[in-house]
Scaffold this motif. Structure first.
Motif, PDB file in Angstrom:
ATOM      1  N   THR A  32       1.228  -6.154   6.846  1.00 15.62           N
ATOM      2  CA  THR A  32       0.009  -6.305   7.656  1.00 15.62           C
ATOM      3  C   THR A  32      -0.665  -4.950   7.789  1.00 15.62           C
ATOM      4  O   THR A  32      -0.010  -3.948   8.067  1.00 15.62           O
ATOM      5  N   PHE A  86       2.009  -8.383  15.212  1.00 21.47           N
ATOM      6  CA  PHE A  86       3.183  -8.166  14.369  1.00 21.47           C
ATOM      7  C   PHE A  86       3.230  -9.162  13.209  1.00 21.47           C
ATOM      8  O   PHE A  86       3.292 -10.383  13.411  1.00 21.47           O
ATOM      9  N   ASP A 133       5.149  -3.660  11.693  1.00 17.52           N
ATOM     10  CA  ASP A 133       5.694  -2.657  12.600  1.00 17.52           C
ATOM     11  C   ASP A 133       5.654  -3.239  14.010  1.00 17.52           C
ATOM     12  O   ASP A 133       4.595  -3.289  14.642  1.00 17.52           O
ATOM     13  N   SER A 170       0.814  -1.214   0.000  1.00 16.23           N
ATOM     14  CA  SER A 170       0.000   0.000   0.000  1.00 16.23           C
ATOM     15  C   SER A 170       0.845   1.261   0.000  1.00 16.23           C
ATOM     16  O   SER A 170       0.475   2.260  -0.606  1.00 16.23           O
TER      17      SER A 170
HETATM   18  C1  LIG Z   1      -3.239   1.720   9.670  1.00 22.10           C
HETATM   19  C2  LIG Z   1      -2.072   0.771   9.779  1.00 22.10           C
HETATM   20  C3  LIG Z   1      -2.277  -0.477  10.342  1.00 22.10           C
HETATM   21  C4  LIG Z   1      -1.190  -1.374  10.467  1.00 22.10           C
HETATM   22  N1  LIG Z   1      -1.395  -2.579  11.090  1.00 22.10           N
HETATM   23  C5  LIG Z   1      -0.327  -3.391  11.317  1.00 22.10           C
HETATM   24  C6  LIG Z   1      -0.475  -4.618  12.048  1.00 22.10           C
HETATM   25  O1  LIG Z   1      -1.556  -4.996  12.499  1.00 22.10           O
HETATM   26  N2  LIG Z   1       0.641  -5.389  12.228  1.00 22.10           N
HETATM   27  C7  LIG Z   1       1.886  -5.023  11.767  1.00 22.10           C
HETATM   28  O2  LIG Z   1       2.850  -5.754  11.980  1.00 22.10           O
HETATM   29  N3  LIG Z   1       2.043  -3.858  11.073  1.00 22.10           N
HETATM   30  C8  LIG Z   1       0.985  -3.039  10.845  1.00 22.10           C
HETATM   31  N4  LIG Z   1       1.167  -1.863  10.147  1.00 22.10           N
HETATM   32  C9  LIG Z   1       2.514  -1.531   9.613  1.00 22.10           C
HETATM   33  C10 LIG Z   1       2.688  -1.878   8.130  1.00 22.10           C
HETATM   34  O3  LIG Z   1       2.515  -3.264   7.900  1.00 22.10           O
HETATM   35  C11 LIG Z   1       4.109  -1.490   7.689  1.00 22.10           C
HETATM   36  O4  LIG Z   1       4.250  -0.097   7.774  1.00 22.10           O
HETATM   37  C12 LIG Z   1       4.485  -1.970   6.302  1.00 22.10           C
HETATM   38  O5  LIG Z   1       5.868  -1.749   6.100  1.00 22.10           O
HETATM   39  C13 LIG Z   1       3.686  -1.309   5.189  1.00 22.10           C
HETATM   40  O6  LIG Z   1       3.993  -1.959   3.977  1.00 22.10           O
HETATM   41  P1  LIG Z   1       3.625  -1.358   2.533  1.00 22.10           P
HETATM   42  O7  LIG Z   1       4.325  -0.019   2.430  1.00 22.10           O
HETATM   43  O8  LIG Z   1       4.160  -2.339   1.568  1.00 22.10           O
HETATM   44  O9  LIG Z   1       2.138  -1.233   2.455  1.00 22.10           O
HETATM   45  C14 LIG Z   1       0.099  -0.984  10.006  1.00 22.10           C
HETATM   46  C15 LIG Z   1       0.270   0.285   9.424  1.00 22.10           C
HETATM   47  C16 LIG Z   1      -0.783   1.174   9.334  1.00 22.10           C
HETATM   48  C17 LIG Z   1      -0.522   2.536   8.760  1.00 22.10           C
END
Ligand SMILES: Cc1cc2nc3c(=O)[nH]c(=O)nc-3n(C[C@H](O)[C@H](O)[C@H](O)COP(=O)(O)O)c2cc1C
Length: 168
Positions: free
Chosen positions: A57, A99, A91, A12
């Motif tokens: 995630t 996670f 994260d 995303s």
């Molecule tokens: C609204 C939101 C919800 C997220 N929920 C989770 C989560 O439940 N578990 C997790 O490990 N990371 C979570 N993240 C972190 C993202 O997985 C992480 O920033 C990832 O690197 C995004 O990957 P992308 O840039 O390929 O979409 C969340 C981030 C956001 C902004």
């Protein structure tokens, strides 16, 4: 050389895409193709003997939204002879209780239909809970671009070195 490794990712905000590209560079561009699941079809899955599937995630414990659509295609595909490796982004600070859950969900979707390789140790991460753990290890490579960006290159290279023994 035949491109027999397909790296499928959903992303995303671009981090998983970046890791997919790093993985392909580490395998060698001549061996792999990087495909966004947003544009992929079931036929694309048939092109490769080895599949590397990556999701971040989102939404507290879910796979990235494009995977939610593509997972139906994945479930319909004949994966019996495929070797699959999973990678996931998350994260560990902000989402310590979920996670990299998305990687765990992706694993569940394919585990009974294919051979999954590339389990990864949990050492070096600090979190409370993850659906991506099976038998004490992560189901695949877990990357945290939010908190441990500096570790990404070495993690990618170590995982690919491991996978090269499985992906002939
Ligand atoms: C609204 C939101 C919800 C997220 N929920 C989770 C989560 O439940 N578990 C997790 O490990 N990371 C979570 N993240 C972190 C993202 O997985 C992480 O920033 C990832 O690197 C995004 O990957 P992308 O840039 O390929 O979409 C969340 C981030 C956001 C902004």
């Amino acid at each position: 050389m035949e491109k027999n490794i397909g790296i499928f990712y959903g992303s995303s905000t671009g981090s998983t895409e970046k890791v997919a590209e790093l993985l392909c560079n580490a395998f060698g561009q001549e061996r792999c193709m990087v495909i966004n699941v947003e544009d992929a079809s079931k036929a694309d899955l048939n092109k490769f003997a080895y599949l590397v599937l990556g999701t971040p995630t989102w939404e507290i414990g879910e796979m990235q939204e494009d995977w939610l659509d593509f997972i139906a295609e994945l479930k319909k595909a004949d994966l019996k002879k495929k070797k699959i490796a999973i990678f996931g982004l998350g994260d560990q600070e902000a989402s310590a209780d979920s996670f990299a859950d998305g990687a765990g969900r992706l694993y569940e979707a394919v585990a009974e239909k294919a051979t999954v390789v590339g389990a990864w140790p949990t050492e070096g991460y600090d979190f409370a809970k993850s659906m991506a753990i099976k038998d004490g290890k992560f189901v695949g490579l877990i990357i945290d671009e939010d908190n441990q960006k500096e570790k990404t290159p070495e993690r990618v290279n170590a995982w690919v070195k491991m996978l090269k023994k499985e992906f002939k």
